[in-house]
Design an enzyme around this catalytic site. Sequence first.
Site, short mmCIF file in Angstrom:
data_model
loop_
_atom_site.label_atom_id
_atom_site.label_comp_id
_atom_site.label_asym_id
_atom_site.label_seq_id
_atom_site.Cartn_x
_atom_site.Cartn_y
_atom_site.Cartn_z
CG ASN A 135 -29.36 -19.24 8.15
OD1 ASN A 135 -28.24 -19.68 8.40
ND2 ASN A 135 -30.16 -19.78 7.23
CB CYS A 185 -26.91 -23.89 5.85
SG CYS A 185 -27.31 -22.23 5.29
CG HIS A 229 -28.50 -24.51 9.88
ND1 HIS A 229 -27.69 -23.42 10.05
CD2 HIS A 229 -29.26 -24.25 8.77
CE1 HIS A 229 -27.92 -22.55 9.08
NE2 HIS A 229 -28.87 -23.03 8.30
O1 UT7 Z 1 -30.18 -22.12 5.96
C1 UT7 Z 1 -30.49 -22.70 4.73
C2 UT7 Z 1 -31.82 -23.23 4.71
N1 UT7 Z 1 -32.80 -22.18 4.63
C3 UT7 Z 1 -33.97 -22.34 5.14
O2 UT7 Z 1 -34.20 -23.37 5.76
C4 UT7 Z 1 -35.05 -21.32 4.89
C5 UT7 Z 1 -36.35 -22.01 4.62
N2 UT7 Z 1 -37.46 -21.12 4.32
C6 UT7 Z 1 -38.02 -20.31 5.25
O3 UT7 Z 1 -37.55 -20.23 6.37
C7 UT7 Z 1 -39.26 -19.56 4.86
O4 UT7 Z 1 -39.72 -20.03 3.63
C8 UT7 Z 1 -39.06 -18.01 4.80
C9 UT7 Z 1 -38.89 -17.47 6.21
C10 UT7 Z 1 -37.86 -17.68 3.95
C11 UT7 Z 1 -40.32 -17.34 4.20
O5 UT7 Z 1 -41.47 -17.69 4.92
P1 UT7 Z 1 -42.78 -18.12 4.12
O6 UT7 Z 1 -43.80 -18.38 5.15
O7 UT7 Z 1 -42.40 -19.29 3.24
O8 UT7 Z 1 -43.15 -16.83 3.33
P2 UT7 Z 1 -43.25 -16.58 1.74
O9 UT7 Z 1 -41.89 -16.55 1.14
O10 UT7 Z 1 -44.24 -17.51 1.15
O11 UT7 Z 1 -43.88 -15.15 1.72
C12 UT7 Z 1 -45.18 -14.89 2.24
C13 UT7 Z 1 -45.51 -13.43 2.04
C14 UT7 Z 1 -45.33 -12.95 0.59
O12 UT7 Z 1 -46.32 -12.01 0.32
P3 UT7 Z 1 -47.64 -12.42 -0.52
O13 UT7 Z 1 -47.11 -12.93 -1.83
O14 UT7 Z 1 -48.31 -13.45 0.31
O15 UT7 Z 1 -48.35 -11.14 -0.60
C15 UT7 Z 1 -43.98 -12.27 0.63
O16 UT7 Z 1 -43.87 -11.27 -0.36
O17 UT7 Z 1 -44.63 -12.61 2.84
C16 UT7 Z 1 -43.98 -11.65 2.00
N3 UT7 Z 1 -42.65 -11.41 2.51
C17 UT7 Z 1 -42.37 -10.50 3.46
N4 UT7 Z 1 -43.14 -9.62 4.10
C18 UT7 Z 1 -42.56 -8.83 5.03
C19 UT7 Z 1 -41.50 -12.08 2.19
N5 UT7 Z 1 -40.47 -11.58 2.92
C20 UT7 Z 1 -41.01 -10.61 3.71
C21 UT7 Z 1 -40.44 -9.76 4.68
N6 UT7 Z 1 -41.25 -8.89 5.31
N7 UT7 Z 1 -39.14 -9.79 5.00
#
Ligand code: UT7
Length: 319
Positions: A276, A112, A246
């Site tokens: 992204n 990225c 980005h």
């Molecule tokens: O470009 C390169 C750099 N990349 C980035 O900068 C990405 C950085 N990370 C992020 O943007 C965030 O961490 C994400 C958007 C990827 C995820 O957000 P989060 O607030 O960190 O969520 P999480 O991964 O901790 O997931 C929270 C909950 C989980 O459920 P439980 O375990 O709390 O029951 C996941 O299973 O959300 C669930 N979940 C979803 N639910 C619905 C994960 N993906 C999804 C989804 N739809 N697509």
Amino acid sequence: MRSVIRGVGSALPKRVMTNDDMSKVVDTSHEWIVERTGIHARHIAGEGETTRTLAVAAAKDALAAAGMAADEIDLVIVATSTPDQTFPATATSVQADLGIHHGMAFDVQAVCSGFVYALTTADALLKAAQGKAALVIGSETFSRILDWTDRGTCVLFGDGAGAFVLTAEENPGDRGILACKLHSDGRYNDKLYVDGGPSTTKTVGHLRMEGKEVFKHAVVNIASVMQEVLNDAKLPASAIDWFVPHQANRRILEGTARKLGISEDKIVLTLDRHGNTSAASIPLAFDVAVKDGRIRKGDLVLMEAMGGGFTWGAVLARL
Ligand code: UT7
């Protein structure tokens, strides 16, 4: 001598995939995706649309904006992690498609952060008199390396390309690339990676990410490298006209802008419609803001990115 941004262009695949479309593929919802990321839709490459074709279309758009012919370009750099082939470099294919038969062409792979890496490399080569004009392209088809059963990653990415034409100028006044800074820390290789490759699995592999870990490092690293380029250029954050980050996550880019005291109305945000797009996201967003009349000649623009590696960096330029 400075590298001046003479033209900006972009290209997107035809097909738009909304969050509602996404919820038919994996267990997700429009509400979850918007709340956690800010994404509403993304473009997905169809048959015949590849990193190469998108790069060529973006390059032609940038050349038209610059009012320049392809054969005036000495250097073609394509930032991509999704090349058409493992080799040759996609940049050489783009060079051929544009009918450029001189100079040099190569790819840059910094995920990225690819576009800020490519821009910094092009700036250094132009300053070293290795050419007079460069095409710097970010082009990606991440849809082809996504695991479409993993809702934690497949909802985040989109396909597209963006391009800058840079020219080496002797006395550009206060215009041009004013400061660049790159970083990497390979200890975090396993936080965002692809689980395949020619020398290991002999496959392309799929994208894997520990989202929370990446998020945590992103805000800190990005804010610090943004401050570094401002310090190098001896300019305060208040001098910035536009912030073109980005486009990974709305919360990350708003958080970093807040840390530096950059007001929200100066952020160019295209994440909502593009998702992204990895190395393509900065030039794509930049082009949107040039075409809609926000970014104008003379404006001071801060660009930044962070990605797999980890790699991160920032570029400060006056259009
Ligand atoms: O470009 C390169 C750099 N990349 C980035 O900068 C990405 C950085 N990370 C992020 O943007 C965030 O961490 C994400 C958007 C990827 C995820 O957000 P989060 O607030 O960190 O969520 P999480 O991964 O901790 O997931 C929270 C909950 C989980 O459920 P439980 O375990 O709390 O029951 C996941 O299973 O959300 C669930 N979940 C979803 N639910 C619905 C994960 N993906 C999804 C989804 N739809 N697509």
